[in-house]
Design a protein around this motif. Structure first.
Motif, PDB file in Angstrom:
ATOM      1  N   ARG A 147      67.594   7.335 -20.312  1.00 42.85           N
ATOM      2  CA  ARG A 147      66.579   6.465 -19.724  1.00 42.85           C
ATOM      3  C   ARG A 147      65.192   6.871 -20.231  1.00 42.85           C
ATOM      4  NH1 ARG A 147      66.935   7.280 -14.077  1.00 42.85           N
ATOM      5  NH2 ARG A 147      69.000   6.359 -14.260  1.00 42.85           N
ATOM      6  N   GLN A 148      64.969   8.173 -20.250  1.00 43.54           N
ATOM      7  CA  GLN A 148      63.698   8.696 -20.752  1.00 43.54           C
ATOM      8  C   GLN A 148      63.509   8.312 -22.221  1.00 43.54           C
ATOM      9  OE1 GLN A 148      61.277  10.144 -19.158  1.00 43.54           O
ATOM     10  NE2 GLN A 148      60.109  10.353 -21.046  1.00 43.54           N
ATOM     11  N   ALA A 149      64.578   8.455 -23.000  1.00 42.99           N
ATOM     12  CA  ALA A 149      64.508   8.159 -24.439  1.00 42.99           C
ATOM     13  C   ALA A 149      64.149   6.689 -24.680  1.00 42.99           C
ATOM     14  CB  ALA A 149      65.841   8.492 -25.108  1.00 42.99           C
ATOM     15  N   ARG A 150      64.703   5.805 -23.840  1.00 41.91           N
ATOM     16  CA  ARG A 150      64.464   4.366 -24.047  1.00 41.91           C
ATOM     17  C   ARG A 150      62.995   3.984 -23.853  1.00 41.91           C
ATOM     18  NH1 ARG A 150      69.518   3.724 -21.264  1.00 41.91           N
ATOM     19  NH2 ARG A 150      71.104   3.311 -22.827  1.00 41.91           N
ATOM     20  N   THR A 151      62.253   4.823 -23.137  1.00 43.14           N
ATOM     21  CA  THR A 151      60.829   4.507 -22.965  1.00 43.14           C
ATOM     22  C   THR A 151      60.044   4.776 -24.243  1.00 43.14           C
ATOM     23  OG1 THR A 151      60.258   6.720 -22.193  1.00 43.14           O
ATOM     24  CG2 THR A 151      60.945   5.131 -20.514  1.00 43.14           C
ATOM     25  N   HIS A 152      60.686   5.450 -25.224  1.00 39.01           N
ATOM     26  CA  HIS A 152      59.976   5.788 -26.452  1.00 39.01           C
ATOM     27  C   HIS A 152      59.991   4.669 -27.478  1.00 39.01           C
ATOM     28  CE1 HIS A 152      60.257   9.829 -24.801  1.00 39.01           C
ATOM     29  NE2 HIS A 152      59.371  10.218 -25.703  1.00 39.01           N
ATOM     30  N   PHE A 153      60.971   3.781 -27.381  1.00 37.79           N
ATOM     31  CA  PHE A 153      61.076   2.794 -28.451  1.00 37.79           C
ATOM     32  C   PHE A 153      61.284   1.385 -27.904  1.00 37.79           C
ATOM     33  CE2 PHE A 153      65.419   4.330 -27.737  1.00 37.79           C
ATOM     34  CZ  PHE A 153      66.091   3.126 -27.550  1.00 37.79           C
ATOM     35  N   MET A 164      55.151  -4.902 -24.655  1.00 44.55           N
ATOM     36  CA  MET A 164      54.711  -4.791 -23.259  1.00 44.55           C
ATOM     37  C   MET A 164      54.950  -3.391 -22.702  1.00 44.55           C
ATOM     38  SD  MET A 164      53.296  -7.472 -21.884  1.00 44.55           S
ATOM     39  CE  MET A 164      53.473  -7.280 -20.104  1.00 44.55           C
ATOM     40  N   LEU A 165      55.999  -2.718 -23.180  1.00 47.88           N
ATOM     41  CA  LEU A 165      56.365  -1.423 -22.621  1.00 47.88           C
ATOM     42  C   LEU A 165      55.731  -0.260 -23.384  1.00 47.88           C
ATOM     43  CD1 LEU A 165      60.100  -2.336 -21.967  1.00 47.88           C
ATOM     44  CD2 LEU A 165      58.319  -2.074 -20.252  1.00 47.88           C
ATOM     45  N   ASP A 166      54.753  -0.574 -24.259  1.00 50.75           N
ATOM     46  CA  ASP A 166      54.043   0.460 -25.009  1.00 50.75           C
ATOM     47  C   ASP A 166      54.960   1.458 -25.701  1.00 50.75           C
ATOM     48  OD1 ASP A 166      51.456  -0.445 -24.383  1.00 50.75           O
ATOM     49  OD2 ASP A 166      51.649   0.447 -22.382  1.00 50.75           O
ATOM     50  N   PRO A 167      55.872   0.977 -26.531  1.00 51.64           N
ATOM     51  CA  PRO A 167      56.771   1.915 -27.210  1.00 51.64           C
ATOM     52  C   PRO A 167      56.005   2.735 -28.243  1.00 51.64           C
ATOM     53  CG  PRO A 167      57.048  -0.280 -28.128  1.00 51.64           C
ATOM     54  CD  PRO A 167      56.089  -0.412 -26.968  1.00 51.64           C
ATOM     55  N   ALA A 168      56.459   3.966 -28.444  1.00 53.03           N
ATOM     56  CA  ALA A 168      55.849   4.798 -29.483  1.00 53.03           C
ATOM     57  C   ALA A 168      56.279   4.306 -30.859  1.00 53.03           C
ATOM     58  CB  ALA A 168      56.256   6.252 -29.290  1.00 53.03           C
ATOM     59  N   VAL A 169      57.491   3.786 -30.914  1.00 48.69           N
ATOM     60  CA  VAL A 169      58.004   3.270 -32.183  1.00 48.69           C
ATOM     61  C   VAL A 169      58.751   1.966 -31.909  1.00 48.69           C
ATOM     62  CG1 VAL A 169      59.991   4.806 -31.965  1.00 48.69           C
ATOM     63  CG2 VAL A 169      59.542   3.709 -34.146  1.00 48.69           C
ATOM     64  N   LEU A 170      58.581   1.011 -32.842  1.00 54.84           N
ATOM     65  CA  LEU A 170      59.216  -0.286 -32.668  1.00 54.84           C
ATOM     66  C   LEU A 170      60.231  -0.496 -33.795  1.00 54.84           C
ATOM     67  CD1 LEU A 170      59.227  -2.789 -30.919  1.00 54.84           C
ATOM     68  CD2 LEU A 170      57.252  -3.651 -32.166  1.00 54.84           C
ATOM     69  N   PHE A 171      61.486  -0.747 -33.409  1.00 49.39           N
ATOM     70  CA  PHE A 171      62.542  -1.006 -34.392  1.00 49.39           C
ATOM     71  C   PHE A 171      62.734  -2.516 -34.560  1.00 49.39           C
ATOM     72  CE2 PHE A 171      63.598   3.192 -32.717  1.00 49.39           C
ATOM     73  CZ  PHE A 171      63.978   3.882 -33.862  1.00 49.39           C
ATOM     74  N   PHE A 172      62.963  -2.928 -35.793  1.00 48.66           N
ATOM     75  CA  PHE A 172      63.249  -4.341 -36.070  1.00 48.66           C
ATOM     76  C   PHE A 172      64.589  -4.433 -36.795  1.00 48.66           C
ATOM     77  CE2 PHE A 172      59.097  -6.411 -35.317  1.00 48.66           C
ATOM     78  CZ  PHE A 172      58.263  -5.296 -35.268  1.00 48.66           C
ATOM     79  N   ASP A 173      65.491  -5.253 -36.267  1.00 51.44           N
ATOM     80  CA  ASP A 173      66.783  -5.452 -36.918  1.00 51.44           C
ATOM     81  C   ASP A 173      66.783  -6.806 -37.619  1.00 51.44           C
ATOM     82  OD1 ASP A 173      69.343  -5.318 -37.800  1.00 51.44           O
ATOM     83  OD2 ASP A 173      70.292  -5.422 -35.817  1.00 51.44           O
ATOM     84  N   HIS A 227      48.359   0.501 -37.303  1.00 47.95           N
ATOM     85  CA  HIS A 227      49.081   1.771 -37.358  1.00 47.95           C
ATOM     86  C   HIS A 227      50.134   1.907 -36.270  1.00 47.95           C
ATOM     87  CE1 HIS A 227      46.314   2.810 -40.445  1.00 47.95           C
ATOM     88  NE2 HIS A 227      45.300   2.576 -39.642  1.00 47.95           N
ATOM     89  N   MET A 228      50.745   0.788 -35.938  1.00 46.98           N
ATOM     90  CA  MET A 228      51.922   0.836 -35.073  1.00 46.98           C
ATOM     91  C   MET A 228      53.054   1.474 -35.881  1.00 46.98           C
ATOM     92  SD  MET A 228      53.158  -0.395 -32.139  1.00 46.98           S
ATOM     93  CE  MET A 228      54.763   0.139 -31.564  1.00 46.98           C
ATOM     94  N   THR A 229      53.752   2.417 -35.244  1.00 40.48           N
ATOM     95  CA  THR A 229      54.884   3.048 -35.922  1.00 40.48           C
ATOM     96  C   THR A 229      56.087   2.108 -35.859  1.00 40.48           C
ATOM     97  OG1 THR A 229      54.037   5.138 -35.073  1.00 40.48           O
ATOM     98  CG2 THR A 229      56.264   5.153 -36.028  1.00 40.48           C
ATOM     99  N   MET A 230      56.654   1.809 -37.045  1.00 40.84           N
ATOM    100  CA  MET A 230      57.744   0.823 -37.062  1.00 40.84           C
ATOM    101  C   MET A 230      58.857   1.216 -38.030  1.00 40.84           C
ATOM    102  SD  MET A 230      55.696  -2.796 -36.803  1.00 40.84           S
ATOM    103  CE  MET A 230      54.447  -2.500 -38.041  1.00 40.84           C
ATOM    104  N   VAL A 231      60.063   0.838 -37.654  1.00 38.25           N
ATOM    105  CA  VAL A 231      61.219   0.979 -38.538  1.00 38.25           C
ATOM    106  C   VAL A 231      61.828  -0.407 -38.684  1.00 38.25           C
ATOM    107  CG1 VAL A 231      63.488   2.028 -38.865  1.00 38.25           C
ATOM    108  CG2 VAL A 231      61.667   3.327 -37.731  1.00 38.25           C
ATOM    109  N   ILE A 232      61.856  -0.898 -39.919  1.00 35.89           N
ATOM    110  CA  ILE A 232      62.228  -2.297 -40.119  1.00 35.89           C
ATOM    111  C   ILE A 232      63.406  -2.407 -41.083  1.00 35.89           C
ATOM    112  CG2 ILE A 232      61.370  -4.578 -40.778  1.00 35.89           C
ATOM    113  CD1 ILE A 232      58.509  -3.421 -40.484  1.00 35.89           C
ATOM    114  N   VAL A 233      64.518  -2.939 -40.568  1.00 34.02           N
ATOM    115  CA  VAL A 233      65.623  -3.304 -41.460  1.00 34.02           C
ATOM    116  C   VAL A 233      65.333  -4.713 -41.943  1.00 34.02           C
ATOM    117  CG1 VAL A 233      68.071  -3.868 -41.567  1.00 34.02           C
ATOM    118  CG2 VAL A 233      67.322  -1.840 -40.325  1.00 34.02           C
TER     119      VAL A 233
END
Lengths: 212, 252
Positions: free
Chosen positions: B85-91, B164-173, B198-204
Motif C-alpha cells: 500500500r505504501q509502495a503504491r503511493t509512490h507511482f 492527482m495522487l502526486d506520484p513520484a514516478v509516472l509509468f505509461f504502458d 521534470h516529472m519522473t516518467m517511465v514510458i513503454v
C-alpha cells in the motif's frame, strides 16, 4: 369481494417486498462466495445454488413449513407459516440473483480492477465504488425478469395457507361459483407487473447517462 | 542518493515461458526513461511488475526508501500488505486502454481516489482537478462522462487522474497505442510538457521519434532481456546492437 382481494394484495405485496429486501443483498454474498478463491466455500455455494434452482420452490416452502415438526418435533405456532414463506422465498430468489450478479461481476473488465488497485483502493472500496455500480447497470434487464417472475410466484404462498391474493381469489371463486375473482386477480397481477416494469424502466433510463 | 525506482535482477515466467530474464534498471529523480522493443519482448510485463500488477519470481524492487521485494536465494520476497500500500503511493500508471471509470464523471474520476483513499477534503481535490484538467487542455469537460470524450481526451483524463495522487514516478504502458495519429499528438504533447517540468516518467512506447525527443534514457528490450540501453539519441540514432538496428528499421 374487492376488500378480500385487497387484503390478499397487501399480503402479496408484503411477500414481494420482504423477498426483495432479503434476497437482493443475500444474493451478493452468495455470488461472492461462489467466486471465492477459497474452494470449499465456492463449492458449498455452488451446491446451494444448484439445489435451490433444481428443486421446486413449492417443495422448499413445504419443507420449511413442516420440516421443523417432522424432523425435530417442534411446534412453532400459527405464525410460523409467514416466517417459512419469507425465508423460503428469500433463500430461493437469492440463488437466482446470485447467478445474475456473478454474470455481471465477471463481465467487468480486468482493467477496472487494475486501475483501482494502482490508485490505492482497497478490495472492498473497489467492489462497492467501481464494480458494483457498473454491475447494476449490466444486470438490470436480467434482474427485471426475475422480479416480475416474483410478482407471480408469490401465489405459491397458497400452499402454506397464507391468504394472499391468489388464495383469496380461489376461495371467493369457489364460494360464488364465479370466474370473476380469477379475472380480477389476473388484472391486479398484471397491473402489479406493469408498475414494476415502469419502475425498472425509470432505473434503466437513470443509468443511461453512460455506456461502456 | 537513492533512486526513485530500483529494480535488480528481475525474473518472471508465465508457465514455461521466461518473460523477464535478469532485468535491472534504475530511475532517478527527474529522469524520463523510454522502454522500446518488439511486441512480446517483455516490456509490458516489466511495467506490470514495476506497478505491482504482476509479482516477480525473483529480484529486488524498491521505490526510494520503500523496499517492495528483496531477493532471497533467487526468489522475490515481497513485503506485507502495508508495504505494498505504501509502495503504491509512490507511482501512478497510465494504461493503454485508459481504464477510466465509465460510471463516474471526469471530475469524479479525478477526485474519487484522493477523497476515498487519501481522505483529501473534497473541495481541495476538486480545485486541484480543475487545475490539472486545464493543464491537459480539458477545460469545461469536468461534468462529462468518459464515453462522451474522444480516446485522446480520455487518455489525458487518465493522466490527470494519475497525477492527482502526486506520484513520484509516472509509468505509461503504450499510452498512444489505442489512438489514431491525430489523437496521439495531443497525448504526446501533454507527456512532453510533463517532461519539461521534470516529472519522473517511465514510458513503454512505439513512438520512436517521441522517445528520442522526450526520453533521457532508452532501454531496448527483446526476448526478455535488455539488449541495449543508453542516452536516447545514442540508442535510437546510432544503435550498436544488430537487433536494435533491425527493430528500428522495421519501425520506420
Amino acid at each position: 369481494m374487492m376488500s378480500l382481494l385487497g387484503q390478499g394484495l397487501v399480503l402479496t405485496g408484503q411477500i414481494f417486498v420482504v423477498t426483495l429486501l432479503g434476497s437482493l443483498p443475500l444474493g451478493v454474498l452468495i455470488a461472492l462466495g461462489r467466486m471465492s478463491k477459497f474452494k470449499p466455500l465456492a463449492w458449498v455455494m455452488r451446491a446451494y445454488i444448484s439445489f435451490m434452482r433444481g428443486t421446486p420452490l413449492m417443495l422448499q416452502l413445504m419443507a420449511l413449513m413442516f420440516g421443523p415438526y417432522y424432523l425435530f418435533g417442534l411446534q412453532l405456532g400459527s405464525d410460523w407459516k409467514f416466517w417459512a414463506c419469507d425465508i423460503g422465498f428469500i433463500l430461493n430468489y437469492a440463488a437466482y440473483f446470485a447467478e445474475i450478479y456473478r454474470s455481471g461481476i465477471q463481465s467487468i473488465p480486468r482493467g477496472q480492477y487494475e486501475a483501482a488497485e494502482v490508485l490505492g483502493y482497497s478490495r472492498t472500496q473497489t467492489f462497492m465504488r467501481i464494480v458494483l455500480p457498473q454491475v447494476m447497470k449490466r444486470i438490470l434487464p436480467a434482474m427485471g425478469n426475475e422480479v416480475i417472475t416474483l410478482v407471480k410466484d408469490t401465489s405459491l404462498a397458497f400452499v402454506l395457507g397464507i391468504m394472499e391474493m391468489f388464495t383469496q381469489a380461489k376461495a371467493i371463486a369457489a364460494s360464488q361459483v364465479s370466474m370473476l375473482p380469477y379475472i380480477i386477480a389476473a388484472a391486479i397481477y398484471w397491473g402489479f407487473t406493469i408498475v414494476v416494469e415502469f419502475i425498472l424502466n425509470r432505473i434503466e433510463k437513470k443509468l443511461d447517462y453512460y455506456h461502456d | 542518493m537513492t533512486s526513485l525506482v530500483s529494480l535488480q535482477h528481475a525474473r518472471k515466467s508465465f508457465g514455461d515461458v521466461e518473460v523477464l530474464k535478469d532485468i535491472s534498471l534504475t530511475v532517478e529523480q527527474g529522469e524520463v526513461l523510454a522502454i522500446i522493443g518488439p511486441s512480446g519482448g517483455g516490456k509490458s510485463t516489466l511495467l506490470r511488475c514495476c506497478t505491482l500488477l504482476e509479482t516477480l519470481d525473483g529480484g529486488a524492487l524498491s521505490f526510494g526508501e520503500c523496499v517492495v521485494t528483496t531477493d532471497v536465494d533467487g526468489h522475490a520476497a515481497y513485503g506485507g500488505k502495508d508495504v505494498l500500500r505504501q509502495a503504491r503511493t509512490h507511482f501512478g500508471l497510465v494504461f493503454q486502454n485508459f481504464n477510466l471509470f465509465p460510471h463516474y464523471t471526469v471530475m469524479r474520476n479525478l477526485t474519487d481516489a484522493p477523497v476515498t483513499v487519501q481522505k483529501v477534503p473534497k473541495e481541495q481535490a476538486e480545485a486541484k482537478a480543475l487545475q490539472l484538467l486545464a493543464k491537459m487542455g480539458l477545460e469545461g469537460k469536468e461534468d462529462m462522462v468518459p464515453c462522451e470524450l474522444s480516446g485522446g481526451q480520455q487518455q489525458r483524463v487518465a493522466i490527470a487522474r494519475a497525477l492527482m495522487l502526486d506520484p513520484a514516478v509516472l509509468f505509461f504502458d503504450e499510452p498512444t497505442s489505442a489512438l489514431d495519429p491525430e489523437l496521439t499528438k495531443g497525448v504526446l504533447k501533454v507527456i512532453r510538457s510533463l517532461a519539461e517540468e521534470h516529472m519522473t516518467m517511465v514510458i513503454v512506447t512505439h513512438e520512436m521519434k517521441f522517445a528520442r525527443d522526450v526520453a533521457d534514457h532508452v532501454i531496448f528490450m527483446d526476448g526478455g532481456v535488455i539488449v541495449e540501453e543508453g542516452p536516447a539519441a545514442e540508442v535510437i540514432d546510432n544503435p550498436k546492437h544488430e537487433r536494435t538496428r533491425a527493430f528500428l528499421l522495421s519501425e520506420e
